[in-house]
Design a protein around this motif. Structure first.
Motif, short mmCIF file in Angstrom:
data_model
loop_
_atom_site.label_atom_id
_atom_site.label_comp_id
_atom_site.label_asym_id
_atom_site.label_seq_id
_atom_site.Cartn_x
_atom_site.Cartn_y
_atom_site.Cartn_z
N VAL A 49 0.86 -1.19 0.00
CA VAL A 49 0.00 0.00 0.00
C VAL A 49 0.89 1.24 0.00
O VAL A 49 1.80 1.35 0.83
CB VAL A 49 -0.92 0.03 1.24
N VAL B 34 -6.18 4.59 -6.47
CA VAL B 34 -7.56 4.92 -6.10
C VAL B 34 -7.60 6.28 -5.41
O VAL B 34 -6.61 6.71 -4.82
CB VAL B 34 -8.21 3.86 -5.17
N ILE C 29 -11.12 -0.95 -3.79
CA ILE C 29 -9.89 -1.61 -3.32
C ILE C 29 -10.11 -3.12 -3.21
O ILE C 29 -9.28 -3.91 -3.67
CB ILE C 29 -9.42 -1.03 -1.97
N LEU D 102 -10.09 -4.47 -6.69
CA LEU D 102 -8.78 -4.40 -7.35
C LEU D 102 -7.81 -5.45 -6.78
O LEU D 102 -6.96 -5.97 -7.50
CB LEU D 102 -8.19 -3.00 -7.20
N ARG D 103 -7.97 -5.77 -5.49
CA ARG D 103 -7.11 -6.79 -4.87
C ARG D 103 -7.26 -8.15 -5.55
O ARG D 103 -6.36 -8.98 -5.53
CB ARG D 103 -7.44 -6.96 -3.38
N ILE E 161 -1.87 -1.27 -3.88
CA ILE E 161 -2.80 -0.15 -4.04
C ILE E 161 -2.04 1.15 -3.80
O ILE E 161 -1.22 1.23 -2.89
CB ILE E 161 -3.95 -0.27 -2.98
N ILE F 38 -3.04 4.88 -2.92
CA ILE F 38 -4.21 5.67 -2.55
C ILE F 38 -3.87 7.16 -2.51
O ILE F 38 -2.99 7.59 -1.78
CB ILE F 38 -4.84 5.12 -1.24
#
Lengths: 223, 307
Positions: free
Chosen positions: B21, B224, B271, B274-275, B283, B285
């Protein structure tokens, strides 16, 4: 051709505020074609300046001449007989090159009446557009005949950037994305694979970044 | 993922196959690092690295290099965003050496928004090299121990983990994946995408990415952005270049009693989806002006705290 457009009348008027008699010089080259600095525009500008000065109760005398080209000493010399003692200023309706050629020849106050815009062509009557970035090392054979250096707002050589949408540039929706055009053209020519080659960093020393550029052609030089 | 190993923690996690992340901190339009440090503290336990934007939308801000150092001091690994808009190859290489000397290990190579969008639209731009040439230059400095000109870096070459961006929502759509491939060929090892709102288009793009095996050569981090209000969504849809915000998302925000909560909910759903997409390694963010919501979103999305 070099495309130029006239400065606002107010601006030119202010540039020759002190003068009593001015020589207004047109150019028969590019700026005649793009309707900015030919014989017709010379007449119009001279008349406008005279009228404005008359209204201000400070009459102005003008002499109007249009040379074949202002970027060539052979033609510039023809001005000699007009550049007399009484001429207080010379107003050039050429591109920046012409203005400088006049300034180089005469010890007079030479002012530009045009803003020189770009190297481009005529799209339709009254419409001109930029085409060449004058970079000194042409790569058009690698980009489908479309110049990314001047037609892409970021001069990207491996485009398009992430701002290209619906064929338009992120900077202005009125401008085509150069890389969309390149992509379309290379696809049409069946050469999309060429675009996978990474274009290396450009040698800008061949562009204006390398200092004043000159071209010498031996066979044309008079002994 | 290709390329030699660097000291980047982000690279280490990706090589271990962890779902990473990353978040984003936009430096301020003043000379205090207080906000950067506050945001870094807020994100520290939740993200693996933080992007530091480089005069985003061409607005003058505290330098990304300096902000990156503030993040390091707060114990957060920075990803130094570097655009080619404001610096030529001399300045870029100089800043790469400086950034590395200060402990920065990740660099994200971008073109940069055009200056006409920013607060100095009369500025001259640079664009001496483009983003792909920047990627190749960072790689050359690391792997060939050479400056762009070919001169040898005799010792202490900067060894960056190299990132790039991809925008599946820009055009020409069919060329987007090929351009991504060019970036990977140039040396990009991780990719952060533009904010994804149109999942269907992202799916089509990812299918092309997988078809060319690009997800195996670079780690794809899906971008995102939580939408804070109907106004924010509209702005993204109309004013931000290269963005697609579907109308039904805006309608959903409009209908909600609490648009903020709905914005969070939408982002969490994105999310979670998308995972599950094959080839998405993490991701990214981008909670622009809403950094404090990031932990809430990550917790709801089941991406637990790093501590």
């Amino acid at each position: 051709m070099i495309v130029a457009e006239g400065k606002p009348l107010e601006e030119v008027y202010a540039l020759i505020a002190e003068a009593k008699k001015v020589l207004v010089v047109g150019c028969g080259g590019c700026v005649t074609v793009c309707l900015a600095g030919g014989e017709k525009e010379v007449g119009l500008l001279a008349a406008s300046l005279r009228m404005k000065r008359k209204l201000a109760d400070r009459p102005l005398e003008t002499v109007e001449v249009t040379l074949t080209r202002q970027c060539d000493p052979e033609y510039v010399e023809q001005l000699d007989r007009y550049v007399t003692e009484e001429i207080d200023a010379i107003v050039s309706l050429a591109c920046g090159v012409g203005v400088q050629f006049l300034a180089e020849r005469y010890p007079k106050w030479v002012v530009p009446a045009l803003n020189t815009k770009f190297a481009g062509g005529t799209l339709a009557p009254g419409r001109w557009e930029e085409r060449c970035g004058l970079c000194g090392e042409c790569i058009l054979h690698r980009t489908g005949g479309i110049c990314p250096i001047i037609r892409c707002a970021k001069s990207i050589l491996n485009g398009p950037c992430g701002g290209s949408q619906n064929g338009k540039c992120e900077v202005n929706k009125e401008i085509d994305c150069a890389w969309q055009l390149i992509y379309d053209r290379m696809r049409l020519l069946g050469r999309l694979d060429d675009l996978l080659t990474i274009e290396p960093a450009k040698d800008w020393s061949k562009a204006k970044d390398g200092g004043l550029r000159k071209v010498l052609r031996e066979e044309a030089i008079l002994a | 993922m290709s390329g030699p190993t660097t000291e980047s923690k982000l690279e280490k996690l990706l090589r271990e196959g962890k779902f990473v992340v990353t978040a984003e901190i936009g430096p301020p339009k003043h000379a205090s690092a207080e906000g950067i440090r506050r945001h870094a503290a807020l994100l520290k336990d939740w993200v693996d690295a933080v992007n530091i934007t480089d005069n985003q939308t061409a607005i003058v801000r505290l330098s990304s290099l300096a902000a990156g150092v503030h993040c390091l001091q707060m114990g957060v690994e920075p990803i130094l965003q570097m655009t080619v808009r404001d610096r030529n190859r001399i300045a870029l290489q100089s800043d790469l050496l400086g950034a590395y000397s200060l402990g920065i290990r990740n660099v994200l190579c971008l073109s940069g928004d055009h200056q006409s969008f920013g607060n100095h639209p009369t500025a001259r731009n640079v664009f001496d090299i483009d983003s792909i040439q920047l990627i190749a230059m960072v790689k050359k400095m690391r792997d060939e121990k050479q400056f762009l000109c070919g001169e040898e870096i005799k010792e202490h070459e900067p060894r960056f983990f190299i990132g790039a961006v991809a925008n599946p929502f820009a055009d020409p759509f069919e060329f987007r994946v090929l351009r991504l491939e060019k970036k990977i060929n140039a040396g990009a090892q991780f990719i952060q995408t533009q904010c994804i709102f149109d999942l269907e288009r992202f799916d089509r793009w990812m299918a092309m990415v997988r078809e060319r095996g690009l997800h195996k050569r670079a780690a794809i981090l899906a971008g995102v952005t939580p939408l804070k209000s109907v106004g924010a969504a509209r702005y993204m849809q109309q004013a931000v270049s290269g963005m697609i915000v579907p109308d039904d998302l805006i309608a959903r925000l409009k209908k909600a009693a609490d648009a903020k909560a709905e914005g969070v909910e939408i982002c969490v759903e994105q999310i979670k989806y998308l995972r599950t997409v094959e080839g998405v390694a993490g991701i990214h963010i981008m909670a622009v002006m809403w950094e404090e919501i990031v932990p809430t979103i990550l917790e709801k999305a089941g991406l637990r705290s790093r501590t």
